[in-house]
Design a protein around this motif. Structure first.
Motif, PDB file in Angstrom:
ATOM      1  N   ARG A  42       0.845  -1.201   0.000  1.00 14.88           N
ATOM      2  CA  ARG A  42       0.000   0.000   0.000  1.00 14.88           C
ATOM      3  C   ARG A  42       0.878   1.248   0.000  1.00 14.88           C
ATOM      4  NH1 ARG A  42      -3.911  -1.929   4.931  1.00 14.88           N
ATOM      5  NH2 ARG A  42      -4.314  -4.036   4.135  1.00 14.88           N
ATOM      6  N   ARG A  43       0.418   2.265  -0.691  1.00 13.68           N
ATOM      7  CA  ARG A  43       1.161   3.510  -0.829  1.00 13.68           C
ATOM      8  C   ARG A  43       0.202   4.699  -0.706  1.00 13.68           C
ATOM      9  NH1 ARG A  43       4.200  -0.137  -0.543  1.00 13.68           N
ATOM     10  NH2 ARG A  43       5.870  -0.753  -1.985  1.00 13.68           N
ATOM     11  N   TYR A  55      -3.750  17.478   2.834  1.00 16.55           N
ATOM     12  CA  TYR A  55      -4.220  16.645   1.727  1.00 16.55           C
ATOM     13  C   TYR A  55      -3.547  15.283   1.826  1.00 16.55           C
ATOM     14  CZ  TYR A  55      -4.783  14.560  -2.846  1.00 16.55           C
ATOM     15  OH  TYR A  55      -5.069  13.685  -3.856  1.00 16.55           O
ATOM     16  N   THR A  56      -4.361  14.247   1.971  1.00 17.81           N
ATOM     17  CA  THR A  56      -3.885  12.872   2.002  1.00 17.81           C
ATOM     18  C   THR A  56      -4.423  12.147   0.785  1.00 17.81           C
ATOM     19  OG1 THR A  56      -3.847  12.853   4.421  1.00 17.81           O
ATOM     20  CG2 THR A  56      -3.829  10.725   3.310  1.00 17.81           C
ATOM     21  N   THR A  57      -3.554  11.566   0.010  1.00 17.66           N
ATOM     22  CA  THR A  57      -3.990  10.883  -1.205  1.00 17.66           C
ATOM     23  C   THR A  57      -4.702   9.580  -0.872  1.00 17.66           C
ATOM     24  OG1 THR A  57      -1.951   9.604  -1.455  1.00 17.66           O
ATOM     25  CG2 THR A  57      -1.978  11.813  -2.418  1.00 17.66           C
ATOM     26  N   PRO A  58      -5.637   9.144  -1.696  1.00 17.85           N
ATOM     27  CA  PRO A  58      -6.198   7.804  -1.507  1.00 17.85           C
ATOM     28  C   PRO A  58      -5.097   6.748  -1.636  1.00 17.85           C
ATOM     29  CG  PRO A  58      -7.538   9.094  -3.033  1.00 17.85           C
ATOM     30  CD  PRO A  58      -6.273   9.866  -2.812  1.00 17.85           C
ATOM     31  N   THR A  59      -5.279   5.659  -0.951  1.00 14.01           N
ATOM     32  CA  THR A  59      -4.270   4.597  -0.957  1.00 14.01           C
ATOM     33  C   THR A  59      -4.333   3.804  -2.252  1.00 14.01           C
ATOM     34  OG1 THR A  59      -4.412   4.416   1.434  1.00 14.01           O
ATOM     35  CG2 THR A  59      -3.451   2.557   0.272  1.00 14.01           C
ATOM     36  N   VAL A  60      -3.170   3.519  -2.786  1.00 15.20           N
ATOM     37  CA  VAL A  60      -3.062   2.650  -3.960  1.00 15.20           C
ATOM     38  C   VAL A  60      -2.200   1.448  -3.601  1.00 15.20           C
ATOM     39  CG1 VAL A  60      -3.326   4.590  -5.551  1.00 15.20           C
ATOM     40  CG2 VAL A  60      -1.028   3.853  -4.873  1.00 15.20           C
TER      41      VAL A  60
END
Length: 891
Positions: free
Chosen positions: A415-416, A444-449
């Motif tokens: 996960r990233r 701002y937190t990016t969605p996890t990929v």
């Protein structure tokens, strides 16, 4: 946490703090590590606890073994005078502790299929033959025949079950069932950690430091039963946990002028965890003969996780074992401070790049649960939950439910996600006695990929499977959220006199959740599948002898089993905090503070709710009544959580003077939430989400803002007191002020310390032992009276007769948190003696007593109806009285 000898400063920020801190809601802890100086200085220490100094535990007939040794030291000094300095510290810990355990295991008669009594002298609980289930032609009701003599014929007993039951020890306590086996297994813990820091002064305007920290910890946690025995719940077998931590920080400070300073910091943090259960690597299921439980890989090589209801403890290896979690965090921050007239500006940005590489499935070795209903009778066509026995069902080899989890695209997921947070704050001294803080942060937190796009998301609203990089974004359809602004407002005012102070503050913070909303999406098809089943306790799906079907890659056009779902418009949690306090310095030198602190949370992450449940009915979660009949369990990760906290806080503190210091605090508070199930033990009671608990109305409730109850940390009353008193003996003191050296060494430099903590209990949530509501969410009892007792005790902590099972097909009417658990009372004390040695060296002797009065802090009572331990307390949560002796050399 580093050794205390490695810390220069330790601060806990709870409210009204600068906008540069608080990237997560809740307290912020600031640690400043020590640096070397132009003089060599350091410490050596050894703290020892030993069984012979300790009292016995309340529920243990013996004094359990407890040997703890904490040792280490530190040293710092110059590498180049006035230029380069070093500081190094090391701390080691070894700990062996007996853990008193009271458990419920099957009796010898029960293992042989004889259920004429639960234990000698106890009345029998009737058991019925599931093979005789039929419809009575006269009444039209479902009926079963009781086993003759309440005994299962030997020819009907499953040989696998017989073999597995042999791994239970026999009871060693007569006359009871709920706690018929007592043992004191040993927990073993070792930890070695060190820190090293180098500081360098390049010039009068530039300086930098680098610090590296390393921690290696291993602990063996006993379940309370030997070998393959495990606690109820499926996640506490005999297991070994290993934690490996690394931390690197490099910081440079540049002074532009007397009023402008900039600090740049880069950091790296790595934590690598392992969990291994007793049976990992044994392929014990193959030896037992359970088909397709072990699949030839080490990952699936454990012992079948086996659970029973009605208070019996379990067998097998814990869920999510073996597991490996590797977390990497790369951090960069820049903070610029500028003082201009009455303004003090702080401008900066913090960034984090986070990775989580995980090996771990829920039950790769398989899991089966056994209840009493497969051997229960019927009353008017419905199950009679007071009949049947889970051990009887187990002897027949018929599980009520279970699952087996399998990977198809690699067992390690990656996960990233990233976080960016710029901020600005102005500390404005409006008047000599008034300062206003105005700040604004943006998070701002990016969605996890997933590193290789191996994740998907079941969109509950549309029924579509969103596969990363194929029919959706790489975040499996989770949309980014860009409106996480974080204002901060603070006021500090000293009206009339410098002895008065009024402080107030308001802040908005964001919390992306304990797993940032992506737990489980990498456990979805087509990369992963689960064979899961739940029976109606009439028709078996499989047996111990049949085991599990051989796993095959899932067909995304024909999905079944379990699946994970996250709402695509997921938002990070919003927490609003506000406080107001008034402070006054009294003539006695005591500072009195009275204040209010509160918070409101919304969009908080919840995890693990089953969206695919039938409404209450007279069957057991029938598939035709579920929103998606093809699935058994839809695990939901949502932003539906709500919370509220309000508190009155009083503090009285006397600064150190004439050898005396004390701090007294009292908090009256209430905390509520709507059932924050987050897989970390934070949920109290049984929430009814996603069903609406209104009478006669059980539609799906997508918003789910129901089930208000007390939260897990709610304590109505909380009092603590700390006192430090330097005894008035020795040179310069009230008594013996002219003592010579030998007398001084005997009577001088003694210090007494006391810590008291008294608090009310945490809330209790009750559940029915048998969920006869027809749903898959569990059930609460009906509450017919308050349940509170004027004189509770460990055998009856509350009035169990006030809580009865509801009728079949109905949700119980008890609130989610109807009672409180035991209160907390504890007193600690210590006595220090300092010996002054040559060359500014000191030797400190410490005698510390924890839980001075050996007061037991009781654990929660049994909270499950139909269980023999309902309302009874069988464990404590604190240690008995412990004495610790220590020597510490400071030079």
């Amino acid at each position: 946490m580093p050794s205390i000898d490695a810390l220069q400063e330790f601060n806990v920020l709870t409210s009204n703090y600068s906008v540069e801190y608080g990237t997560r809601a809740g307290p912020t802890v600031l640690l400043i590590s020590k640096s070397g100086t132009n003089r060599f200085h350091g410490t050596l220490f050894d703290f020892l606890r030993n069984t012979v100094l300790n009292s016995s535990s309340y529920f243990s007939p013996i004094n359990p073994e407890y040997i703890r040794n904490q040792f280490g030291g530190s040293i710092g000094g110059p590498i180049r005078k006035d230029k380069t300095f070093f500081f190094f510290d090391y701390q080691g810990t070894t700990n062996i502790q007996g853990i008193p355990s009271l458990t419920q295991v099957p009796t010898a008669d029960e293992r042989a299929g004889i259920f004429t009594e639960s234990f000698p002298g106890a009345p029998e609980v009737p058991i019925y033959d599931p093979n005789t289930t039929r419809t009575d032609p006269t009444t039209g009701f479902t009926v079963r025949d009781q086993f003759q003599g309440n005994t299962i014929p030997s020819g009907r007993i499953n040989p696998i079950a017989t073999k597995m039951l042999s791994y239970f020890p026999l009871p060693n306590v007569a006359g009871v069932l709920s706690a018929n086996y007592v043992d004191v297994p040993k927990e073993n813990y070792t930890d070695n950690e060190f820190d090293i820091r180098i500081d360098n002064i390049f010039s009068a305007t530039d300086r930098a430091f680098a610090r590296f920290s390393r921690d290696q910890a291993t602990v063996y946690l006993p379940s309370g039963l030997p070998d393959f025995g495990s606690q109820p719940g499926g996640y506490a077998s005999n297991q070994t946990l290993a934690d490996r931590g690394r931390n690197l920080a490099i910081s440079e400070t540049h002074i532009f002028s007397s009023n402008k300073v900039n600090q740049i910091t880069v950091g790296y943090n790595r934590i690598f965890d392992h969990i291994k259960s007793f049976g990992d690597g044994t392929n014990w299921n193959d030896q037992l003969g359970i088909p397709n439980a072990n699949l030839g890989s080490y990952f699936s090589s454990g012992f079948l996780n086996t659970q029973f209801n009605e208070g019996y403890w379990g067998l097998g290896d814990r869920g999510f074992s073996p597991i490996q979690d590797g977390t990497n965090v790369y951090q960069y921050s820049d903070d610029y401070e500028w003082v201009h007239g009455p303004h003090s500006f702080s401008i900066g940005i913090g960034t984090r790049f986070m990775q989580l590489n995980e090996l771990g499935d829920a039950f790769p070795m398989g899991e089966m649960s056994f209840d009493n209903l497969f051997t229960a009778g019927f009353a008017s066509g419905s199950f009679n939950s007071s009949s049947g026995n889970p051990i009887a069902s187990f002897l027949l080899g018929i599980p009520a439910g279970g699952e087996h989890d399998d990977e198809f695209s690699g067992s390690v997921s990656g996960r990233r996600w990233k976080e960016f947070r710029p901020y600005f704050q102005d500390n404005w001294k409006v008047r000599p006695n008034m300062t206003v803080q105005l700040g604004l942060g943006y998070n701002y937190t990016t969605p996890t990929v997933e590193a290789q796009n191996r994740q998907s998301n079941f969109d509950f609203s549309t029924g579509q499977l969103l596969i990363a990089g194929k029919n959706s974004s790489t975040a499996a359809g989770i949309r980014p959220y860009y409106l996480d602004f974080e204002p901060r407002i603070g006021l500090s005012f000293s009206p009339f006199s410098t002895k008065n102070a009024i402080r107030a503050g308001y802040a908005v913070l964001h919390d992306a959740g304990w797993n940032l909303g992506a737990e489980g999406l990498d456990l979805n098809p087509p990369f992963y599948s689960t064979f899961a089943f739940q029976t109606d306790d009439i028709t078996p799906v499989t047996t111990l002898s049949q085991g599990f079907p051989f796993p095959t890659p899932p067909d995304i056009n024909n999905l079944s089993g379990n699946i994970y779902s996250q709402n695509t418009n997921f938002r990070p949690g919003v927490v609003q905090q506000y406080n107001l306090n008034v402070q006054r310095e009294l003539p006695t030198g005591i500072v009195l503070t009275v204040g209010y602190a509160g918070s409101r949370g919304s969009h908080l992450q919840t995890a693990g709710f089953n969206l695919d449940t039938a409404p209450p009915n007279l069957q057991i979660d029938p598939s035709n009544l579920r929103p998606y009949p093809q699935f058994y369990y839809i695990f939901a990760f949502l932003d539906r959580g709500l919370s509220r906290y309000d508190s009155l806080q009083v503090k009285a503190e006397k600064s150190y003077k004439k050898g005396l210091y004390f701090l007294l605090t009292y908090t009256y508070s209430k905390g509520f939430d709507n059932g924050l199930y987050d897989d970390l033990g934070s949920l109290v009671g049984i929430p009814y989400y996603p069903l609406n608990p209104a009478p006669n109305a059980y539609p799906n409730n997508p918003n789910g803002y129901t089930d208000k109850g007390l939260n897990v940390t709610d304590q109505t009353h909380n009092f603590s007191a700390s006192e430090l008193y330097k005894l008035p003996f020795g040179r310069g003191a009230q008594f013996g002020s002219t003592a010579n050296r030998p007398v001084q060494e005997v009577i001088g430099n003694w210090q007494l310390n006391l810590i008291s903590h008294i608090a009310s209990g945490f809330p209790l949530g009750l559940s029915t032992g048998i969920n006869n509501s027809g749903t898959a969410i569990g059930n609460r009892p009906n509450q017919v009276c308050s349940g509170k007792l004027s004189h509770p005790n460990v055998n009856e902590f509350f009035d169990t007769s006030c809580f009865v099972d509801p009728a079949p097909g109905v949700l119980g009417d008890a609130s989610r948190t109807p009672l409180y658990g035991p209160d907390f009372v504890n007193f600690d004390a210590s006595l220090f003696k300092t010996f002054d040695l040559p060359k500014s060296t000191q030797l400190v002797f410490r005698a510390e007593v924890f839980n001075v009065f050996n007061h037991p802090q009781f654990a929660f009572p049994g909270t499950t109806t139909d269980s023999p331990g309902f309302g009874q307390i069988t464990q404590i949560v604190n240690n008995p009285r412990l004495i610790q002796l220590a020597l510490k050399l400071l030079f």
